[in-house]
Scaffold this motif. Structure first.
Motif, PDB file in Angstrom:
ATOM      1  N   CYS A 195      13.467 -25.119 -33.698  1.00 25.40           N
ATOM      2  CA  CYS A 195      13.662 -26.575 -33.691  1.00 25.40           C
ATOM      3  C   CYS A 195      14.915 -26.939 -32.880  1.00 25.40           C
ATOM      4  O   CYS A 195      15.963 -26.310 -33.030  1.00 25.40           O
ATOM      5  CB  CYS A 195      13.811 -27.087 -35.113  1.00 25.40           C
ATOM      6  SG  CYS A 195      12.281 -27.079 -36.056  1.00 25.40           S
ATOM      7  N   MET A 196      14.765 -27.966 -32.039  1.00 23.29           N
ATOM      8  CA  MET A 196      15.852 -28.283 -31.102  1.00 23.29           C
ATOM      9  C   MET A 196      16.733 -29.441 -31.563  1.00 23.29           C
ATOM     10  O   MET A 196      17.561 -29.943 -30.822  1.00 23.29           O
ATOM     11  CB  MET A 196      15.288 -28.504 -29.704  1.00 23.29           C
ATOM     12  CG  MET A 196      14.681 -29.835 -29.371  1.00 23.29           C
ATOM     13  SD  MET A 196      13.497 -30.487 -30.503  1.00 23.29           S
ATOM     14  CE  MET A 196      11.947 -30.065 -29.736  1.00 23.29           C
ATOM     15  N   THR A 197      16.529 -29.897 -32.801  1.00 23.92           N
ATOM     16  CA  THR A 197      17.489 -30.802 -33.431  1.00 23.92           C
ATOM     17  C   THR A 197      18.586 -29.939 -34.091  1.00 23.92           C
ATOM     18  O   THR A 197      18.470 -28.725 -34.134  1.00 23.92           O
ATOM     19  CB  THR A 197      16.783 -31.635 -34.516  1.00 23.92           C
ATOM     20  OG1 THR A 197      16.000 -30.743 -35.312  1.00 23.92           O
ATOM     21  CG2 THR A 197      15.870 -32.677 -33.900  1.00 23.92           C
ATOM     22  N   MET A 198      19.614 -30.607 -34.604  1.00 25.07           N
ATOM     23  CA  MET A 198      20.602 -29.861 -35.394  1.00 25.07           C
ATOM     24  C   MET A 198      20.055 -29.721 -36.811  1.00 25.07           C
ATOM     25  O   MET A 198      20.630 -30.201 -37.788  1.00 25.07           O
ATOM     26  CB  MET A 198      21.969 -30.569 -35.352  1.00 25.07           C
ATOM     27  CG  MET A 198      23.088 -29.775 -36.036  1.00 25.07           C
ATOM     28  SD  MET A 198      23.245 -28.068 -35.465  1.00 25.07           S
ATOM     29  CE  MET A 198      24.288 -28.274 -33.993  1.00 25.07           C
ATOM     30  N   GLY A 199      18.890 -29.071 -36.901  1.00 25.21           N
ATOM     31  CA  GLY A 199      18.272 -28.775 -38.189  1.00 25.21           C
ATOM     32  C   GLY A 199      18.822 -27.467 -38.722  1.00 25.21           C
ATOM     33  O   GLY A 199      19.875 -26.986 -38.283  1.00 25.21           O
ATOM     34  N   THR A 200      18.080 -26.868 -39.617  1.00 20.42           N
ATOM     35  CA  THR A 200      18.606 -25.660 -40.251  1.00 20.42           C
ATOM     36  C   THR A 200      18.718 -24.499 -39.263  1.00 20.42           C
ATOM     37  O   THR A 200      19.698 -23.741 -39.297  1.00 20.42           O
ATOM     38  CB  THR A 200      17.728 -25.271 -41.446  1.00 20.42           C
ATOM     39  OG1 THR A 200      17.678 -26.386 -42.346  1.00 20.42           O
ATOM     40  CG2 THR A 200      18.299 -24.070 -42.174  1.00 20.42           C
ATOM     41  N   ALA A 201      17.726 -24.332 -38.377  1.00 19.69           N
ATOM     42  CA  ALA A 201      17.781 -23.198 -37.453  1.00 19.69           C
ATOM     43  C   ALA A 201      19.004 -23.305 -36.530  1.00 19.69           C
ATOM     44  O   ALA A 201      19.750 -22.330 -36.355  1.00 19.69           O
ATOM     45  CB  ALA A 201      16.502 -23.123 -36.633  1.00 19.69           C
ATOM     46  N   SER A 202      19.211 -24.481 -35.947  1.00 20.13           N
ATOM     47  CA  SER A 202      20.365 -24.656 -35.044  1.00 20.13           C
ATOM     48  C   SER A 202      21.676 -24.606 -35.819  1.00 20.13           C
ATOM     49  O   SER A 202      22.689 -24.096 -35.321  1.00 20.13           O
ATOM     50  CB  SER A 202      20.256 -25.983 -34.278  1.00 20.13           C
ATOM     51  OG  SER A 202      19.130 -25.969 -33.435  1.00 20.13           O
ATOM     52  N   THR A 203      21.649 -25.137 -37.042  1.00 23.32           N
ATOM     53  CA  THR A 203      22.845 -25.053 -37.877  1.00 23.32           C
ATOM     54  C   THR A 203      23.195 -23.593 -38.147  1.00 23.32           C
ATOM     55  O   THR A 203      24.355 -23.176 -38.005  1.00 23.32           O
ATOM     56  CB  THR A 203      22.623 -25.782 -39.220  1.00 23.32           C
ATOM     57  OG1 THR A 203      22.386 -27.163 -38.962  1.00 23.32           O
ATOM     58  CG2 THR A 203      23.821 -25.630 -40.139  1.00 23.32           C
TER      59      THR A 203
END
Ligand code: FES
Length: 574
Positions: A195-203
């Motif tokens: 996921c390319m939002t600041m969701g859990t994966a990017s967090t």
């Protein structure tokens, strides 16, 4: 460390029957004798899976790690572990985080490995791998798979998760057609990556970098950018050096590293899920960390990045603006970084980021003019959450941060889905929605259902946010005035189990308070009449999980997995 001391030599360094076994069977792939001569054996721990689309490019990343290990004179051996695809697994990938961590820990310990490279991407794969590696405690370096390219729909940027939520609400409100909805699906996930939002994966990819477990720039390089492969290759080179330096994971995951990560979490407006994951990782490696540390350390930290779900840009923009090193530099310049915290490349975190340049002050704002002020997690307590609850103020509506409302209670997620769009539901915008039995034991697995949908009849009135309280989690791509992780959970007999529709509840984020307006005598009589929900599983892993899972304030790990065993060499198998 000399060659003789390498752990893998307990397998490959033997000149006897067992040495024959260990070397001979690996020679079926054509490895020459000199591969067993005492060079570091590096495990490439891969979560590639076609059932996990976010990690589906990991065979390519693993190849680049392999090149790096070979460059540095190591012996790379790739191995699979359980993969956890957030969108494909039911009832929730979180149910299996601890199971995957056991897989990782035992795979590392059972095999002739001297160091490990962890390949992580989709939400739960990152904490699962770090938790397992922490309990094994070999030299370890993390490589994230990278975010997808921006989602695009009819000329507009759309973000994974965030726009799924907003567009599904638009569809329910009749504001867009089903054809438009389907068209957006294809535009959202148009490249490899998470996921390319600041969701859990990017967090969590940002946490890997802030903790020092990954190399600088790990968090934001898009999955399909060639520099992601370059980073993987450099990680492969570096892990060989880390083995020679005996730089085990517990020398990097120290208290200062966690404090840096918590402040970074505030500065990126990161996912509430990071709270439970960081607590679980800390407890594995033996670092004291509490829920209150998140509140205390996050105070004074501003959200510097204008990224969805709190803002409007995406991870690709974040990378082009300078990525996480810029955020870390800005934290360091304000005294919010332990500058001497160690990192995997052998340098301190400040040495890594002090020269970082920002190329776009709109995407990564200056500290003196932040995107959102005071963005750390708020930890709430009160008679409704004696062991704490979490709210992310940067994703909440300011006018709801201090509010008293009438509770509308759903006993479980099935009842909530059944009732929420029924126009006869007695609810208005000032009410507080309460959802029970969605915590670690209750769901089981603590699903991401805490951001309950706004009732249909209120959507039609233009209502877009309400206070919602539960023992569940929330997707990192979601937003709203949502109180999560209430502990103890309802299924464990927490006060949440005793709330009834019509009760008054006060949320006061400034006072860090969550109060149910029912006196102690009233709560006691309700408790006497309370009947626990029926068991969700009679056998297998799920039963073990329900019997042993800890509450949200303790990281939702299994009680017998807390701590570490290290990597003693197991006995021979013959
Ligand atoms: Fe995999 Fe979001 S679904 S990272």
């Amino acid at each position: 460390m000399t060659k003789k001391q390498l752990r893998s030599q307990a397998w490959f360094g033997r000149q006897d029957k067992m040495g024959f076994y260990y070397r001979s069977f690996l020679k079926n792939r054509g490895f020459p004798q000199d591969q067993f001569d005492g060079r570091p054996v590096i495990g490439i721990c891969n979560t590639w899976s076609e059932l996990n689309p976010c990690n589906s490019h990991f065979r390519t990343i693993a190849e680049h790690v392999r090149y790096g290990v070979l460059d540095a004179g190591g012996f790379p051996l790739e191995f699979p572990v359980s993969s956890l695809g957030e969108v494909t697994m039911r009832p929730t990938a979180m149910l299996y985080r601890n199971l995957a961590s056991m897989d990782v820990e035992e795979a590392i310990r059972a095999h002739p490995l001297d160091g490990v490279v962890l390949l992580m991407g989709c939400d739960k794969t990152t904490p699962a791998l770090i938790m397992g590696a922490a309990s094994a405690d070999l030299p370890t370096i993390g490589v994230s798979g990278g975010p997808q390219l921006r989602g695009v729909y009819r000329g507009q940027m759309i973000g994974s998760g965030t726009n799924i939520i907003s567009m599904s609400e638009q569809l329910r409100a009749g504001e867009i057609t089903l054809d438009e909805f389907h068209e957006a699906e294809a535009g959202m996930n148009r490249s490899s990556g998470h996921c390319m939002t600041m969701g859990t994966a990017s967090t969590m990819a940002s946490m890997v970098e802030a903790l020092g477990v990954g190399l600088p720039e790990n968090a934001a390089i898009p999955a399909v950018d060639a520099r992601r492969n370059e980073l993987a290759r450099m990680a492969g080179r570096r892990i060989v050096e880390m083995v020679h330096e005996d730089l085990i994971l517990s020398k990097i995951l120290v208290r200062a590293s966690f404090e840096n990560a918590i402040r970074t979490l505030g500065a990126i407006g990161g996912s509430t899920n990071a709270v439970v994951h960081l607590l679980a990782i800390a407890r594995r490696i033996g670092v004291e960390l509490s829920l209150d540390d998140f509140d205390r350390l996050g105070r004074g930290v501003h959200c510097l990045v204008d990224l969805m779900p709190s803002g409007k840009f995406l991870m690709e923009d974040f990378y082009y603006a300078g990525g996480l090193p810029v955020v870390l530099r800005r934290l360091g310049e304000r005294g919010f970084l332990h500058k001497d915290a160690p990192t995997a490349n052998g340098r301190s975190i400040w040495e890594n980021v002090r020269e970082a340049q920002c190329w776009n002050d709109i995407v990564i704002t200056p500290f003196e003019n932040p995107f959102k002020p005071e963005s750390g997690m708020a930890i709430l307590r009160g008679n409704l959450a004696p062991d704490g609850a979490v709210i992310k103020p940067s994703a909440a509506s300011p006018e709801l941060m201090q509010h008293t409302g009438r509770a509308v209670v759903f006993e479980n997620v099935e009842q909530m889905h059944h009732a929420v769009d029924d126009d006869s539901l007695d609810i208005d915008a000032s009410c507080i929605m309460v959802l029970k039995n969605c915590g670690p034991k209750g769901y089981p697995g603590m699903a991401e259902v805490g951001n309950m949908p706004i009732p249909h009849k209120l959507l039609r009135q233009g209502v877009r946010d309400m206070i919602r309280i539960s023992d569940a989690r929330m997707s990192g791509t979601a937003y709203g005035t949502v109180v999560l992780h209430v502990a103890p959970e309802a299924a464990a007999g927490g006060p949440l189990a005793l709330v009834r529709s019509g009760d008054l509840i006060t949320l006061d984020v400034e006072a860090r308070s969550l109060h149910l307006h029912v006196d102690d005598m009233g709560l006691a009589s309700r408790r006497a009449a309370w009947v626990p929900p029926p068991a969700r599983a009679e056998r297998g892993y799920v039963k073990m999980y329900v019997d042993h899972v800890l509450q949200a304030d303790q990281g939702v790990d299994l009680d017998f997995l807390v701590g570490k065993t290290g990597s003693p060499v197991p006995r021979d198998n013959h």
